[in-house]
Design an enzyme around this catalytic site. Structure first.
Site, mmCIF file in Angstrom:
data_model
loop_
_atom_site.group_PDB
_atom_site.id
_atom_site.type_symbol
_atom_site.label_atom_id
_atom_site.label_comp_id
_atom_site.label_asym_id
_atom_site.label_seq_id
_atom_site.Cartn_x
_atom_site.Cartn_y
_atom_site.Cartn_z
ATOM 1 C CD GLU A 193 -1.596 -2.349 1.799
ATOM 2 O OE1 GLU A 193 -0.384 -2.649 1.803
ATOM 3 O OE2 GLU A 193 -2.494 -3.100 2.224
ATOM 4 C CE LYS A 236 -5.253 -7.112 21.733
ATOM 5 N NZ LYS A 236 -5.665 -7.646 20.434
HETATM 6 P P1 ADP Z 1 1.364 -8.734 2.877
HETATM 7 O O1 ADP Z 1 0.533 -7.797 3.717
HETATM 8 O O2 ADP Z 1 0.568 -9.525 1.931
HETATM 9 O O3 ADP Z 1 2.390 -9.503 3.635
HETATM 10 P P2 ADP Z 1 3.223 -6.688 2.057
HETATM 11 O O4 ADP Z 1 4.381 -7.136 1.269
HETATM 12 O O5 ADP Z 1 2.594 -5.434 1.682
HETATM 13 O O6 ADP Z 1 2.178 -7.816 1.887
HETATM 14 O O7 ADP Z 1 3.657 -6.723 3.544
HETATM 15 C C1 ADP Z 1 3.679 -5.601 4.370
HETATM 16 C C2 ADP Z 1 3.844 -6.042 5.785
HETATM 17 O O8 ADP Z 1 5.050 -6.764 5.957
HETATM 18 C C3 ADP Z 1 3.941 -4.909 6.757
HETATM 19 O O9 ADP Z 1 2.675 -4.423 7.092
HETATM 20 C C4 ADP Z 1 4.654 -5.561 7.924
HETATM 21 O O10 ADP Z 1 3.764 -6.273 8.755
HETATM 22 C C5 ADP Z 1 5.566 -6.546 7.272
HETATM 23 N N1 ADP Z 1 6.921 -6.011 7.169
HETATM 24 C C6 ADP Z 1 7.512 -5.438 6.100
HETATM 25 N N2 ADP Z 1 8.773 -5.097 6.371
HETATM 26 C C7 ADP Z 1 9.005 -5.450 7.656
HETATM 27 C C8 ADP Z 1 10.140 -5.353 8.539
HETATM 28 N N3 ADP Z 1 11.289 -4.842 8.151
HETATM 29 N N4 ADP Z 1 9.989 -5.817 9.794
HETATM 30 C C9 ADP Z 1 8.828 -6.357 10.205
HETATM 31 N N5 ADP Z 1 7.750 -6.478 9.426
HETATM 32 C C10 ADP Z 1 7.824 -6.035 8.168
#
Ligand code: ADP
Length: 542
Positions: free
Chosen positions: A330, A439
Site C-alpha cells: 500500500e 494479549k
Molecule cells: P502482505 O501484507 O501480503 O504480507 P506486504 O508485502 O505489503 O504484503 O507486507 C507488508 C507487511 O510486511 C507490513 O505491514 C509488515 O507487517 C511486514 N513487514 C515489512 N517489512 C518489515 C520489517 N522490516 N519488519 C517487520 N515487518 C515487516
C-alpha cells in the site's frame, strides 16, 4: 498567484527516457529464464518498450486496460512495464506463488485482458486462462526457438511478436494521476485487495527512494533487486534504478545462495535488496562454501523483521552495511529505512545493533504516527506501542473497488495493521501485526521480538510465536521452532537462551518443534495457519 513553472506531468515514461538519454549504455544484466546471462542497456530497453507500446496500441489496448505480468526479474519484464505504462495501460503483477484459485479471483477482479508470462509459469496460465473471461491474449516471454507447444489459442512468443513493430512511436501523454500499476496484497485474511499506483506516485516514490538515507542509489551503483517485481511493486526498483542511471542486475528465476553469490561477485554488485529468507540462504551458502563479498556496500532487507544475526554477519564478517527497511504494498512500498542519524553515530557493538534492528525512520514523503485504539497519538518514547498509521503521496488512499474503506480515516491516515513504537529520534520498531499480537492479562506481548531472539539460538533455524488461549491470562505465547539440520535443541535449551533477553512475563509457556512452519506466498510466516494447527493444543500452564 500561481507559480510560473512548467507543467511537466510526472509520467513513468519520463523515467525510461531519462535513463536512455542520459545513461544510454548503462547495462541491464539478467539471468535469463532460458539459462544464459543476457546483457542489454537502457537505450535498448527503451527501444523495445516503445515497440511493446506500439503493438499494444495497434491491437486495441489503451488507457486504463489492465495487462498482467507473471514473470521473474529480467530485462523483458522491465520492458513490459514501460511498454504497458507508455500507453496509459496498467501493469498488474501476478504473484505465481499464490494458490491458483486466488490467482483466478485476482485476475477476474482486475479484469486482465492480456498476460505476459515467463516459460516457468506457462502451465499455470494455461490452467487459469479458461477461468478468466476477460483474458484475450497470452504473450510468452521467450523466442521462437524456446516457444513450447501450447493449447492456448491466442499465445505468441514475445520475440516473434516484437518483430511486428519498428518502435517508431511516441509515449502517450495523460494526467499524472492516471493509474500506472496494480498489485494485490496477499490477503492472508479475507480476499486480496488491489492497490493501484499512479504515474505520479511511482515517480515521486522513486525520487524519494534513491536518497542517501533511503536506498542510496546513484549512477555508479550496481543494483541487484532480488525482491521480485511481483512483490509490493518490486520495492519500486524498476523505476528507481533507471531514474538514477545505476546498472541493473537481475536474478531471473534463480534466487538460491549459490546463484545469488555468483551474481554478487561476477557482476560486482554494490547494492542489493531482498527479504531475510534470501539472505539466510546466502549466508548459509557462504558458511558452507566460503567466499567474500568485496564489492557489496549495502544490503537492503525488508518484508519481515531482519534477525540480528543477519545484520551482524553482513556487517562484521563481510563488510556490507545492512539497511533494515519496512514497507507495504500500500506504500509503493517504502515506509522507513534504517540509516544512522548523527544522534546515533557514536554507538558501537550491541547498542548500535539495537538501533539497526529497528526499521528506521521515514524519508521525506512519508508521515507516520502511532496511536491507541481511540486514535490518540502515543508518545515517541521507544516503548509505548500502538497502531502504526501513515500518509503520503505514494501511500494508497483507497483500495481498488473500495475494499477495506475502514482502514482510511478522514485525515487520510492509513492504518497499516502493524503495531509499533517510535523512539525520541524517530526510529520506528515493528513489534507485531495487530492481528498477531498476544494479549496476556490486558498487556501486549510482541510475538516478533520473541521470534527475533529465538532465531539467535545457534540450533534454531526458524521460530514463530503465537498466542494460545489461557484460562487465567486470556492468551499466552507458544514458541514454535524448526531445528537446524543435524542439531537437537531441547525446550529447556531454548527457554534458557531466551531468559534475560526478553521480559520475564513474555517467556513462552511452551516450546514445540516442527518440521516446517507454514509460509505465505511472499515467504512470511502464515500465523493464521499456525494458529489453526495449534487450535486444540493445551499449554502446560493452562
Ligand atoms: P502482505 O501484507 O501480503 O504480507 P506486504 O508485502 O505489503 O504484503 O507486507 C507488508 C507487511 O510486511 C507490513 O505491514 C509488515 O507487517 C511486514 N513487514 C515489512 N517489512 C518489515 C520489517 N522490516 N519488519 C517487520 N515487518 C515487516
Amino acid at each position: 498567484m500561481r507559480g510560473l513553472m512548467q507543467d511537466w506531468p510526472l509520467l513513468c515514461s519520463k523515467v525510461i527516457d531519462h535513463a536512455a538519454n542520459e545513461h544510454p549504455l548503462r547495462e541491464v544484466v539478467s539471468r535469463s529464464v532460458e539459462g544464459p546471462m543476457h546483457r542489454t542497456n537502457y537505450r535498448e530497453v527503451r527501444g523495445r518498450a516503445l515497440k511493446i507500446a506500439q503493438l499494444l496500441e495497434r491491437e486495441g489496448y489503451g488507457l486504463g486496460d489492465r495487462i498482467a505480468t507473471m514473470a521473474w526479474n529480467t530485462w523483458r519484464h522491465l520492458e513490459c512495464w514501460y511498454g504497458i505504462m507508455g500507453i496509459g495501460a496498467i501493469y498488474h503483477t501476478l504473484n505465481p506463488r499464490l494458490f491458483p484459485e486466488q490467482l483466478a479471483w485476482i485476475m477476474n477482479d482486475a479484469e486482465d485482458k492480456l498476460v505476459f508470462v515467463d516459460l516457468t509459469f506457462l502451465p499455470l496460465i494455461e490452467a487459469l486462462a479458461p477461468k478468466v473471461a476477460s483474458l484475450k491474449k497470452v504473450i510468452v516471454l521467450t523466442d521462437a526457438q524456446h516457444m513450447p507447444e501450447t493449447k492456448l489459442p491466442n499465445a505468441v512468443a514475445y520475440e516473434e511478436w516484437l518483430k511486428g513493430a519498428d518502435g517508431d512511436f511516441a509515449w502517450k501523454e495523460f494526467d499524472e494521476n492516471t493509474a500506472a500499476g496494480m498489485c494485490y496484497t496477499s490477503g492472508t485474511t479475507g480476499n486480496p485487495k488491489g492497490v493501484v499506483y499512479s504515474h505520479r506516485s511511482n515517480v515521486l516514490h522513486s525520487m524519494i527512494a534513491q536518497a542517501p538515507d533511503a536506498m542510496n542509489i546513484s549512477s555508479s551503483s550496481r543494483m541487484l533487486p532480488i525482491v521480485p517485481l511481483f512483490h509490493a511493486n518490486g520495492w519500486g526498483i524498476a523505476l528507481t534504478t533507471p531514474m538514477t542511471g545505476a546498472t541493473l542486475v537481475m536474478p531471473g528465476p534463480k534466487m538460491d545462495g549459490a546463484s545469488v553469490y555468483q551474481l554478487l561477485t561476477e557482476e560486482r554488485v554494490t547494492c542489493t535488496a531482498a527479504v531475510p529468507t534470501v539472505w539466510l540462504m546466502l549466508l548459509q551458502h557462504l558458511e558452507a562454501h566460503g567466499g567474500e563479498l568485496p564489492d557489496l556496500e549495502r544490503v537492503i532487507i525488508g518484508g519481515s523483521a531482519c534477525p540480528r544475526r543477519v545484520i551482524e554477519a553482513f556487517q562484521n564478517r563481510y563488510g556490507a552495511q545492512v539497511v533494515h527497511a519496512w514497507g507495504m504494498t500500500e506504500m509503493s512500498p517504502l515506509g522507513t529505512l534504517c540509516a544512522i542519524k548523527p544522534e546515533y553515530a557514536g554507538l558501537t557493538g550491541d547498542d548500535l545493533l539495537a538501533v539497526e534492528e529497528t526499521q528506521g525512520f521515514p524519508p521525506f514523503g512519508v508521515e507516520m504516527k502511532v496511536t491507541d485504539d481511540e486514535n490518540r497519538t502515543l508518545p515517541r518514547d521507544g516503548k509505548t506501542f500502538g497502531r502504526l498509521k501513515v500518509r503520503g503521496p505514494a501511500v494508497a488512499k483507497a483500495y481498488y473497488k473500495d475494499q477495506g474503506a475502514e482502514l482510511f480515516d478522514d485525515e487520510r491516515w492509513f492504518d497499516t495493521g502493524d503495531v509499533a513504537h517510535i523512539d525520541q529520534h524517530g526510529y520506528m520498531k515493528i513489534t507485531d501485526r495487530a492481528k498477531d499480537v498476544i494479549k496476556s492479562g490486558g498487556e501486549w506481548i510482541s510475538s516478533i521480538e520473541i521470534e527475533n531472539v529465538a532465531v539467535g539460538h545457534p540450533d534454531v533455524a526458524e521460530a514463530a510465536v503465537i498466542g494460545l488461549s489461557h484460562p487465567k491470562w486470556d492468551e499466552r505465547p507458544l514458541l514454535v521452532c524448526v531445528k537446524r539440520e543435524g542439531r537437537e535443541p531441547t525446550k529447556e535449551d531454548v527457554l534458557g537462551f531466551l531468559n534475560g533477553k526478553i521480559a520475564k512475563w513474555w517467556m513462552p509457556d511452551d516450546v514445540v518443534f516442527v518440521d516446517e512452519i507454514p509460509h505465505t506466498a511472499a515467504g512470511k510466516i502464515r500465523k493464521t495457519a499456525l494458529r489453526d494447527e495449534f487450535r486444540d493444543y493445551v499449554l502446560p500452564t493452562a
